[in-house]
Design a protein around this motif. Structure first.
Motif, PDB file in Angstrom:
ATOM      1  N   GLY A  41     178.178 100.692  92.141  1.00  0.00           N
ATOM      2  CA  GLY A  41     179.014  99.980  92.105  1.00  0.00           C
ATOM      3  C   GLY A  41     180.390 100.857  91.700  1.00  0.00           C
ATOM      4  O   GLY A  41     180.192 101.730  91.049  1.00  0.00           O
ATOM      5  N   ARG A  42     181.639 100.085  91.603  1.00  0.00           N
ATOM      6  CA  ARG A  42     182.766 100.834  91.140  1.00  0.00           C
ATOM      7  C   ARG A  42     182.633 101.064  89.633  1.00  0.00           C
ATOM      8  O   ARG A  42     182.684  99.843  88.824  1.00  0.00           O
ATOM      9  CB  ARG A  42     183.833 100.261  91.376  1.00  0.00           C
ATOM     10  CG  ARG A  42     185.169 101.040  91.366  1.00  0.00           C
ATOM     11  CD  ARG A  42     186.320 100.711  92.245  1.00  0.00           C
ATOM     12  NE  ARG A  42     186.504 101.578  93.487  1.00  0.00           N
ATOM     13  CZ  ARG A  42     187.870 102.015  93.738  1.00  0.00           C
ATOM     14  NH1 ARG A  42     188.543 102.209  92.881  1.00  0.00           N
ATOM     15  NH2 ARG A  42     187.847 102.594  94.808  1.00  0.00           N
ATOM     16  N   GLY A  43     182.378 102.291  89.221  1.00  0.00           N
ATOM     17  CA  GLY A  43     182.481 102.643  87.891  1.00  0.00           C
ATOM     18  C   GLY A  43     180.883 102.260  87.080  1.00  0.00           C
ATOM     19  O   GLY A  43     180.784 102.124  85.857  1.00  0.00           O
ATOM     20  N   ASP A  44     179.915 101.918  87.788  1.00  0.00           N
ATOM     21  CA  ASP A  44     178.646 101.260  87.534  1.00  0.00           C
ATOM     22  C   ASP A  44     177.689 101.669  88.289  1.00  0.00           C
ATOM     23  O   ASP A  44     177.678 101.509  89.507  1.00  0.00           O
ATOM     24  CB  ASP A  44     178.941  99.700  87.366  1.00  0.00           C
ATOM     25  CG  ASP A  44     177.696  98.846  86.732  1.00  0.00           C
ATOM     26  OD1 ASP A  44     176.891  99.725  85.948  1.00  0.00           O
ATOM     27  OD2 ASP A  44     178.035  97.916  86.701  1.00  0.00           O
ATOM     28  N   ILE A  45     176.477 102.406  87.731  1.00  0.00           N
ATOM     29  CA  ILE A  45     175.590 102.876  88.611  1.00  0.00           C
ATOM     30  C   ILE A  45     174.311 102.900  87.613  1.00  0.00           C
ATOM     31  O   ILE A  45     174.175 103.100  86.571  1.00  0.00           O
ATOM     32  CB  ILE A  45     175.888 104.468  89.017  1.00  0.00           C
ATOM     33  CG1 ILE A  45     174.741 105.032  90.167  1.00  0.00           C
ATOM     34  CG2 ILE A  45     175.980 105.255  87.801  1.00  0.00           C
ATOM     35  CD1 ILE A  45     175.112 106.136  90.558  1.00  0.00           C
ATOM     36  N   ALA A  46     173.047 102.700  88.410  1.00  0.00           N
ATOM     37  CA  ALA A  46     171.764 102.649  87.702  1.00  0.00           C
ATOM     38  C   ALA A  46     170.897 103.444  88.695  1.00  0.00           C
ATOM     39  O   ALA A  46     170.825 103.147  89.846  1.00  0.00           O
ATOM     40  CB  ALA A  46     171.331 101.429  87.439  1.00  0.00           C
ATOM     41  N   LEU A  47     170.014 104.420  87.949  1.00  0.00           N
ATOM     42  CA  LEU A  47     169.060 105.094  88.950  1.00  0.00           C
ATOM     43  C   LEU A  47     167.555 104.914  88.133  1.00  0.00           C
ATOM     44  O   LEU A  47     167.538 104.911  86.921  1.00  0.00           O
ATOM     45  CB  LEU A  47     169.221 106.605  88.860  1.00  0.00           C
ATOM     46  CG  LEU A  47     170.693 106.986  89.312  1.00  0.00           C
ATOM     47  CD1 LEU A  47     170.588 108.766  89.270  1.00  0.00           C
ATOM     48  CD2 LEU A  47     170.680 106.916  90.910  1.00  0.00           C
ATOM     49  N   GLU A  48     166.584 104.768  89.043  1.00  0.00           N
ATOM     50  CA  GLU A  48     165.260 104.994  88.506  1.00  0.00           C
ATOM     51  C   GLU A  48     164.772 106.549  88.711  1.00  0.00           C
ATOM     52  O   GLU A  48     164.881 106.883  89.836  1.00  0.00           O
ATOM     53  CB  GLU A  48     164.227 103.690  89.312  1.00  0.00           C
ATOM     54  CG  GLU A  48     164.705 102.208  88.907  1.00  0.00           C
ATOM     55  CD  GLU A  48     163.646 101.461  89.591  1.00  0.00           C
ATOM     56  OE1 GLU A  48     163.551 100.279  89.399  1.00  0.00           O
ATOM     57  OE2 GLU A  48     163.055 101.811  90.666  1.00  0.00           O
TER      58      GLU A  48
END
Length: 151
Positions: A41-48
Motif C-alpha cells: 500500500g502507499r508507504g507500507d509494504i511487507a514481504l515473506e
C-alpha cells in the motif's frame, strides 16, 4: 485495528510489477529468496521470504542478510509513497539484530515510509519470524530522485 492501505499511484503500481519480475528473475539474491508480497500500500509494504542454506553462517541465517533485506524493503516502502517512480539512494541505515533466523524459517520483512521531506524519505522496518519473534529492526533515510544509473 490497522488502517486500510491507501492505493498506489498508477505509475508506481506499474513500476512495482517490473521490479517484481526483475527481482525474481534477474537479481541473484532475490531469485534465491523468492520474496512474496503480502501487503503493498502507499508507504507500507511487507514481504515473506524463506532463506535457504546458502545464507547460513554457522547454524543460523547470517545477520547481514537482515540488513540487505531491510534496506531493500525500506526502499520499496519509499517507492510506494511516491506519485511517480524516481531512483533512490540509501543515505543512512541503522540495523539492530535481536535474534537469528533458522534455515527454512519464513520471515516477514515489513517497512513503513514515515514521510518525505526535501527529497529525503524517513523509513523504518522490521523483520520477524513466522511465529512473530522479532529478529531485527531498522531505521533509515533515502535520497529521492538521485541520478542512479542502476534503476
Amino acid at each position: 485495528m490497522s488502517q486500510p492501505l491507501k492505493p498506489l499511484a498508477p505509475d508506481i503500481a506499474k513500476a512495482f510489477e517490473s521490479i517484481r519480475v526483475a527481482f525474481s528473475q534477474e537479481h541473484p539474491l532475490f531469485a534465491q529468496l523468492k520474496p512474496r508480497a503480502v501487503k503493498v500500500g502507499r508507504g507500507d509494504i511487507a514481504l515473506e521470504i524463506t532463506p535457504n542454506e546458502l545464507f547460513v553462517d554457522g547454524t543460523s541465517i547470517h545477520s547481514g542478510l537482515m540488513t540487505i533485506l531491510l534496506d531493500t524493503v525500506m526502499g520499496m516502502a519509499t517507492w510506494t509513497e511516491l506519485d511517480e517512480f524516481k531512483p533512490l539512494a540509501t543515505i543512512n541505515l541503522q540495523t539492530d539484530t535481536y535474534d537469528h533466523a533458522k534455515v527454512g524459517e519464513m520471515l516477514v520483512c515489513e517497512a513503513i515510509c514515515e514521510g518525505i521531506m526535501d527529497d529525503v524519505a524517513i523509513v523504518r522496518g522490521k523483520a520477524t519470524s513466522e511465529d512473530g519473534r522479532l529478529l531485527a529492526t531498522a531505521a533509515g533515510t533515502f535520497m529521492v530522485g538521485t541520478r542512479s544509473a542502476q534503476v
